[in-house]
Design a protein around this motif. Structure first.
Motif, PDB file in Angstrom:
ATOM      1  N   UNK A  89       0.778  -1.171   0.022  1.00 23.24           N
ATOM      2  CA  UNK A  89      -0.064   0.035  -0.043  1.00 23.24           C
ATOM      3  C   UNK A  89       0.785   1.430  -0.183  1.00 23.24           C
ATOM      4  N   UNK A  90       1.912   1.231  -0.578  1.00 24.15           N
ATOM      5  CA  UNK A  90       2.801   2.216  -0.697  1.00 24.15           C
ATOM      6  C   UNK A  90       2.482   3.211  -1.689  1.00 24.15           C
ATOM      7  N   UNK A  91       1.947   2.997  -2.931  1.00 21.86           N
ATOM      8  CA  UNK A  91       1.561   3.798  -3.722  1.00 21.86           C
ATOM      9  C   UNK A  91       0.067   3.888  -4.141  1.00 21.86           C
ATOM     10  N   UNK A  92      -0.712   4.971  -3.671  1.00 18.42           N
ATOM     11  CA  UNK A  92      -2.235   4.929  -4.255  1.00 18.42           C
ATOM     12  C   UNK A  92      -2.317   5.348  -5.692  1.00 18.42           C
ATOM     13  N   UNK A  93      -2.913   4.511  -6.474  1.00 17.50           N
ATOM     14  CA  UNK A  93      -3.155   4.761  -7.731  1.00 17.50           C
ATOM     15  C   UNK A  93      -3.757   6.116  -8.235  1.00 17.50           C
ATOM     16  N   UNK A  94      -3.555   6.813  -9.108  1.00 16.78           N
ATOM     17  CA  UNK A  94      -4.039   8.123  -9.423  1.00 16.78           C
ATOM     18  C   UNK A  94      -5.574   8.227  -9.654  1.00 16.78           C
TER      19      UNK A  94
END
Length: 144
Positions: A89-94
């Motif tokens: 969960x390190x990068x939330x999709x745009x």
């Protein structure tokens, strides 16, 4: 915030684990529940936390609330590695939907709970019981 190393050292030297108190020149003192409330802002007056779920059901709960299940959760173990949460969960999709945003927020809150607020002895895992407490954000603030 810069911690005062001298103060921390003095407190450590005066802590007595046998009695859970500090021995100071002015007398013996202990940390009270009121001190914890003042320092952490956590509520002490609210709904009790009681969770009794069979271990076999945690995979389904994890899938529902986080959108994925860690590979080592298979077998019903009700803990998840904090490193797995941080990696997955390190990068939330745009183009994330509201549901995905809530899943990422739950994962972040779960990593804070297990890594900062209520770490276990290993300091590397967190029990999934806390995930149920943050399922509903409105209700989460009412627990003690």
């Amino acid at each position: 915030m810069n911690p005062d190393a001298s103060l921390i050292t003095a407190l450590v030297e005066r802590w007595r684990p046998e009695t859970s108190t500090f021995h100071l020149p002015c007398g013996e003192i202990t940390i009270t529940l009121e001190d914890v409330v003042t320092l952490s802002g956590l509520a002490i007056d609210g709904d009790a936390v009681v969770i009794d779920i069979p271990d076999e059901e945690w995979s389904a709960i994890c899938l529902r609330l986080l959108g994925r299940v860690p590979y080592d959760l298979v077998g019903g173990v009700a803990v998840v590695r904090i490193t797995w949460l941080r990696v997955e969960f390190s990068h939330l999709p745009d183009d994330a939907s509201q549901e995905v945003i809530e899943q990422f927020a739950r994962a972040y809150a779960l990593s804070l709970i297990g890594g900062v607020l209520f770490p276990d002895r290993s300091g590397s895992t967190v029990h999934l019981q806390y995930l149920l407490l943050i399922e509903d954000w409105e209700r989460a603030g009412g627990f003690a």
